[in-house]
Design an enzyme around this catalytic site. Structure first.
Site, PDB file in Angstrom:
ATOM      1  N   GLY A 169       0.833  -1.201   0.000  1.00  0.00           N
ATOM      2  CA  GLY A 169       0.000   0.000   0.000  1.00  0.00           C
ATOM      3  C   GLY A 169       0.861   1.243   0.000  1.00  0.00           C
ATOM      4  CD  GLN A 200       3.505   5.785   2.555  1.00  0.00           C
ATOM      5  OE1 GLN A 200       2.495   5.231   2.145  1.00  0.00           O
ATOM      6  NE2 GLN A 200       4.547   5.117   2.990  1.00  0.00           N
ATOM      7  CB  CYS A 236       5.605   1.998   6.939  1.00  0.00           C
ATOM      8  SG  CYS A 236       5.091   3.524   6.155  1.00  0.00           S
ATOM      9  CG  LEU A 237       6.509   0.966   0.704  1.00  0.00           C
ATOM     10  CD1 LEU A 237       5.857   1.344  -0.614  1.00  0.00           C
ATOM     11  CD2 LEU A 237       7.607  -0.064   0.485  1.00  0.00           C
ATOM     12  CG  HIS A 270      -0.023   0.992   7.383  1.00  0.00           C
ATOM     13  ND1 HIS A 270       1.036   0.563   8.143  1.00  0.00           N
ATOM     14  CD2 HIS A 270       0.498   1.857   6.467  1.00  0.00           C
ATOM     15  CE1 HIS A 270       2.142   1.158   7.716  1.00  0.00           C
ATOM     16  NE2 HIS A 270       1.847   1.937   6.688  1.00  0.00           N
ATOM     17  CD  GLU A 271      -0.969   2.200   2.933  1.00  0.00           C
ATOM     18  OE1 GLU A 271      -0.631   3.387   2.764  1.00  0.00           O
ATOM     19  OE2 GLU A 271      -0.149   1.285   3.139  1.00  0.00           O
ATOM     20  CG  HIS A 305       0.480   6.573   5.705  1.00  0.00           C
ATOM     21  ND1 HIS A 305       1.637   7.052   6.257  1.00  0.00           N
ATOM     22  CD2 HIS A 305       0.737   5.281   5.372  1.00  0.00           C
ATOM     23  CE1 HIS A 305       2.559   6.091   6.262  1.00  0.00           C
ATOM     24  NE2 HIS A 305       2.037   5.001   5.735  1.00  0.00           N
TER      25      HIS A 305
END
Ligand code: NI
Length: 153
Positions: A46, A51, A89-90, A131-132, A135
């Site tokens: 995701g 981000q 997480c990226l 999670h997304e 953000h």
């Protein structure tokens, strides 16, 4: 399409609240296309627009069951039952930790044309939705982690 740079946790933009998308235009579609390419190139499940430095309520996801584009997503229901599983997480590369998330959630979101669609996710997909969407409100999973994991790399 173009790869965009994924910002990492030191970048204060990740703490800002993303704004609602009002225009479903080529600018949005280019953003979605670039986010898709960027997420797959980074082998992520995701990616939220913040981000890549864009403060709009836009998310792309693929938890192994197909690609999703979510514009202005909101959680509409969630289970009382909780799961405790690992996430990463990226924007926080190389680290993983255990969080507590609902076992399932339902999410409503607009597609790239502005049409509302309802989704349901269980297990990994529920964690990914949570999670997304966090953000978009400047929240990182590390704010909620109950235990960071030791990773050998
Ligand atoms: Ni993340």
């Amino acid at each position: 399409m173009a790869l965009r740079k994924v910002v990492t946790k030191e970048d204060p933009v990740l703490r800002r609240t993303s704004r609602k998308v009002e225009k479903f235009d080529k600018r949005l579609w280019d953003l979605l296309d670039d986010m898709k390419q960027t997420m797959y190139a980074a082998d992520g499940a995701g990616l939220a627009a913040v981000q890549v430095g864009v403060l709009r309520r836009v998310v792309v996801m693929d938890c192994g069951d197909g690609f999703l584009e979510l514009v202005n997503p909101e959680i509409t229901d969630k289970s009382e039952e909780i799961q405790e599983e690992a996430e990463g997480c990226l924007s926080i590369p190389g680290e993983y930790g255990i969080t507590r998330r609902p076992k399932w959630v339902t999410v409503k979101a607009q597609n790239r044309e502005g049409k509302w669609v309802l989704y349901k996710g269980e297990n990994l997909k529920a964690r990914c939705f949570c999670h997304e969407l966090d953000h978009l409100d400047g929240i990182l999973y590390t704010d909620k982690v109950i235990k960071m994991l030791e990773v050998d790399d």
